[in-house]
Design an enzyme around this catalytic site. Structure first.
Site, mmCIF file in Angstrom:
data_model
loop_
_atom_site.group_PDB
_atom_site.id
_atom_site.type_symbol
_atom_site.label_atom_id
_atom_site.label_comp_id
_atom_site.label_asym_id
_atom_site.label_seq_id
_atom_site.Cartn_x
_atom_site.Cartn_y
_atom_site.Cartn_z
ATOM 1 N N GLN A 125 0.832 -1.361 -0.314
ATOM 2 C CA GLN A 125 -0.074 0.287 0.292
ATOM 3 C C GLN A 125 0.901 1.299 0.284
ATOM 4 O O GLN A 125 1.530 1.903 1.101
ATOM 5 C CB GLN A 125 -0.885 -0.281 1.336
ATOM 6 C CG GLN A 125 -1.711 1.425 1.478
ATOM 7 C CD GLN A 125 -2.576 1.130 3.310
ATOM 8 O OE1 GLN A 125 -1.595 0.289 3.673
ATOM 9 N NE2 GLN A 125 -3.678 1.428 2.718
ATOM 10 N N GLY A 126 0.749 2.100 -0.816
ATOM 11 C CA GLY A 126 1.511 3.048 -0.992
ATOM 12 C C GLY A 126 0.634 4.546 -1.126
ATOM 13 O O GLY A 126 0.748 5.219 -1.598
ATOM 14 N N SER A 128 1.155 6.372 2.237
ATOM 15 C CA SER A 128 1.969 7.395 3.226
ATOM 16 C C SER A 128 3.510 8.422 2.365
ATOM 17 O O SER A 128 4.113 7.800 1.337
ATOM 18 C CB SER A 128 2.408 6.672 4.621
ATOM 19 O OG SER A 128 1.549 6.645 5.371
ATOM 20 N N SER A 161 4.716 -1.012 3.908
ATOM 21 C CA SER A 161 5.214 -1.949 4.613
ATOM 22 C C SER A 161 5.542 -3.108 3.383
ATOM 23 O O SER A 161 5.134 -2.919 2.384
ATOM 24 C CB SER A 161 4.152 -2.419 5.225
ATOM 25 O OG SER A 161 3.744 -1.659 6.431
ATOM 26 N N GLU A 244 -9.128 -1.186 7.017
ATOM 27 C CA GLU A 244 -8.239 -1.629 7.956
ATOM 28 C C GLU A 244 -8.017 -1.528 8.792
ATOM 29 O O GLU A 244 -7.507 -1.928 10.387
ATOM 30 C CB GLU A 244 -6.822 -0.704 7.195
ATOM 31 C CG GLU A 244 -5.905 -0.766 7.456
ATOM 32 C CD GLU A 244 -4.818 -0.149 7.032
ATOM 33 O OE1 GLU A 244 -4.537 0.907 5.811
ATOM 34 O OE2 GLU A 244 -3.363 -0.133 7.132
HETATM 35 C C1 LIG Z 1 3.720 -0.920 11.465
HETATM 36 C C2 LIG Z 1 3.268 0.133 10.472
HETATM 37 C C3 LIG Z 1 3.375 0.045 8.976
HETATM 38 C C4 LIG Z 1 2.523 1.478 7.653
HETATM 39 N N1 LIG Z 1 2.042 0.427 6.781
HETATM 40 C C5 LIG Z 1 2.492 1.697 6.121
HETATM 41 C C6 LIG Z 1 2.001 1.064 4.890
HETATM 42 O O1 LIG Z 1 2.132 -0.581 4.189
HETATM 43 N N2 LIG Z 1 1.243 1.587 3.277
HETATM 44 C C7 LIG Z 1 1.515 3.211 4.022
HETATM 45 O O2 LIG Z 1 0.850 4.337 3.339
HETATM 46 N N3 LIG Z 1 1.555 3.811 5.196
HETATM 47 C C8 LIG Z 1 2.280 3.594 6.060
HETATM 48 N N4 LIG Z 1 2.117 3.097 7.663
HETATM 49 C C9 LIG Z 1 2.579 4.740 7.777
HETATM 50 C C10 LIG Z 1 0.740 4.865 8.313
HETATM 51 O O3 LIG Z 1 0.033 5.975 7.859
HETATM 52 C C11 LIG Z 1 1.688 6.834 9.008
HETATM 53 O O4 LIG Z 1 2.805 6.142 9.934
HETATM 54 C C12 LIG Z 1 0.763 6.910 9.731
HETATM 55 O O5 LIG Z 1 -0.336 8.064 9.215
HETATM 56 C C13 LIG Z 1 1.243 8.452 10.412
HETATM 57 O O6 LIG Z 1 1.476 8.935 10.045
HETATM 58 P P1 LIG Z 1 2.970 9.767 9.801
HETATM 59 O O7 LIG Z 1 4.345 8.986 10.407
HETATM 60 O O8 LIG Z 1 3.760 10.326 9.200
HETATM 61 O O9 LIG Z 1 3.302 10.658 11.032
HETATM 62 P P2 LIG Z 1 3.052 12.118 11.483
HETATM 63 O O10 LIG Z 1 1.754 12.913 10.679
HETATM 64 O O11 LIG Z 1 3.953 13.253 11.111
HETATM 65 O O12 LIG Z 1 2.472 12.576 13.211
HETATM 66 C C14 LIG Z 1 2.965 12.485 13.973
HETATM 67 C C15 LIG Z 1 2.389 12.747 15.098
HETATM 68 O O13 LIG Z 1 1.036 14.330 14.591
HETATM 69 C C16 LIG Z 1 0.482 14.329 15.405
HETATM 70 N N5 LIG Z 1 -1.010 14.662 14.786
HETATM 71 C C17 LIG Z 1 -0.267 14.878 13.201
HETATM 72 N N6 LIG Z 1 -1.409 15.576 12.879
HETATM 73 C C18 LIG Z 1 -2.294 15.296 13.808
HETATM 74 C C19 LIG Z 1 -3.599 16.112 14.203
HETATM 75 N N7 LIG Z 1 -4.378 16.659 13.088
HETATM 76 N N8 LIG Z 1 -4.350 16.050 15.653
HETATM 77 C C20 LIG Z 1 -3.746 16.090 16.426
HETATM 78 N N9 LIG Z 1 -2.612 14.721 15.956
HETATM 79 C C21 LIG Z 1 -1.880 15.227 14.940
HETATM 80 C C22 LIG Z 1 -0.159 12.041 15.370
HETATM 81 O O14 LIG Z 1 -0.689 11.321 15.757
HETATM 82 C C23 LIG Z 1 1.155 11.869 15.484
HETATM 83 O O15 LIG Z 1 1.682 11.821 16.866
HETATM 84 C C24 LIG Z 1 2.640 2.487 8.922
HETATM 85 C C25 LIG Z 1 2.981 2.404 9.908
HETATM 86 C C26 LIG Z 1 3.353 1.759 11.021
HETATM 87 C C27 LIG Z 1 3.617 2.126 12.256
#
Ligand SMILES: Cc1cc2nc3c(=O)[nH]c(=O)nc-3n(C[C@H](O)[C@H](O)[C@H](O)COP(=O)(O)OP(=O)(O)OC[C@H]3O[C@@H](n4cnc5c(N)ncnc54)[C@H](O)[C@@H]3O)c2cc1C
Length: 382
Positions: A125-126, A128, A161, A244
């Protein structure tokens, strides 16, 4: 207290028979031996193929797309029995399959779904990106349409992932720089061997190279590799994440149930040895688990009534996160000998449970969705 195969749902004779068939099949098909140094996804892929050969993948997918044309309840019953039997569940492709079922053309469904279900093609899944996780609508990967209708894609994905083990990626890219973010995102099927694609794995705390960076440098995609219309990508993404986040991943539920039962037995056998605080924690794990099971039953009822997954999945996601994190934290206190992993199952599961409040959308984002879309709360003062 019953914790094994918890999702009996007024099962008909037909479903009871299916459950029995799964148990008989499992008895005759023990989990294959994991080869030395075999990465988890490679091992699980062998299991996926074995499950598919048994007829246990895609039960609720129409026959013409490689499934068995049964109901969600049949798939849930299979996952439930697999989890209760201590086996890994059906591969987590259900949410991608649902996205294709709802948005892909009939030709794309016929071409892509049977191979996805069989494990002939592995998908990732692409969505993020480095600057677009929680704020997915802010993604900047751009797919530029040429005169011949094909696209040239440039950008970077992150946290993809197991992309290094995948054949295809369900990709989100922007196709219009001027339209509002939610109506300018488009979905594509990206073959990962396409020139211009670079996959770079990243090592996670548990030792697996789960995450990947995905670099897209002038990658050409045909018009037929677009899923849905231009601008449909946001709706597709919301459908995907709603599935999901759903509590119906019942292989997990019965797996949690086995651990709750193990905790309960340990507390009884070690009467007087565990502090009261830890006994209360075990009680809370049981309550979390029961609440999750009740939610999963409710979701089954909704799905059988034809309701598609929606924002209520955010409630399930928060409940699952709390249940899973508390369960493995408690398990490490009750079975401290399994702390000294990596290698111990509980330790590995504990480490992975920390990610539950991030993947599929963070807990903060789930609360925002509940506030806005379920409770319709007004914005607070700044
Ligand atoms: C094990 C794992 C597998 C994953 N697999 C995939 C995958 O296969 N494909 C894919 O596309 N993605 C994948 N992801 C990515 C995942 O969807 C993102 O990590 C997630 O959506 C958070 O985005 P970020 O890491 O950029 O954090 P950020 O968006 O940068 O957030 C950082 C912090 O700020 C907080 N925050 C941000 N905006 C707000 C708001 N508006 N209000 C309150 N708090 C806020 C967040 O809650 C977090 O604590 C995976 C993540 C993990 C951990």
């Amino acid at each position: 207290m019953t914790v094994d195969a918890p999702l009996h749902f007024g099962d008909s004779a037909d479903l009871e028979r299916l459950r029995r068939e799964v148990r008989v099949w499992l008895a005759g098909h023990p989990l294959p031996e994991r080869l030395p140094d075999e990465p988890t996804p490679v091992f699980l892929h062998r299991w996926h193929r074995l499950l598919h050969s048994g007829g246990w993948v895609g039960l609720d997918v129409p026959r013409e797309y490689g499934g068995r044309g049964l109901t969600s309840l049949h798939q849930v019953a299979v996952s439930d029995e697999l989890g209760a039997g201590g086996a890994p569940g059906v591969p987590r492709i259900g949410y991608l399959a649902h996205a294709l079922l709802e948005f892909a053309s009939a030709e794309q469904r016929r071409r892509l779904l049977p191979r996805m279900l069989a494990g002939d093609d592995v998908w990732c899944q692409g969505f993020s990106e480095p600057g677009a996780g929680s704020d997915l609508a802010g993604l900047t990967t751009y797919a530029e349409r040429g005169d011949d209708g094909s696209y040239t894609v440039r950008g970077q994905k992150l946290w993809t992932s197991y992309a290094q083990y995948s054949d295809y990626c369900l990709l989100l890219a922007r196709t219009d720089r001027t339209a509002p973010p939610h109506s300018s995102i488009t979905a594509f099927v990206l073959p990962l061997d396409r020139p211009g694609v670079t996959v770079r794995p990243l090592r996670a705390a548990g030792g697996d190279d789960e995450f990947c960076e995905l670099f897209l440098d002038d990658v050409r995609l045909a018009r037929e590799e677009r899923i849905g219309a231009e601008g449909d990508g946001w709706a597709l993404a919301m459908t995907t994440v709603s599935y999901e986040r759903n509590a119906l991943d019942t292989g997990h539920l019965s797996k949690y149930g086995l651990l709750v039962e193990r905790l309960r037995r340990a507390a009884r056998e070690r009467r007087g040895q565990l502090p009261d605080g830890l006994l209360s924690e075990i009680g809370r794990c049981f309550v979390d688990y029961e609440v999750l099971v009740a939610h999963a039953r409710r979701r089954i009822a909704e799905r059988l009534a034809g309701q598609l997954a929606g924002p209520e999945s955010s409630v399930d996601k928060l409940l699952m996160t709390r249940a899973e994190q508390r369960l493995y934290e408690t398990a490490l206190k009750v079975f401290p000998q399994e702390v000294h992993g990596p290698g111990g199952d509980v330790f590995a599961e504990y480490l992975y449970s920390r990610a539950a409040s991030v993947y599929g959308g963070t807990s903060q984002i789930q609360r925002n969705i509940i506030a806005k879309r379920l409770l319709r709360l007004p914005h607070g003062a700044k």
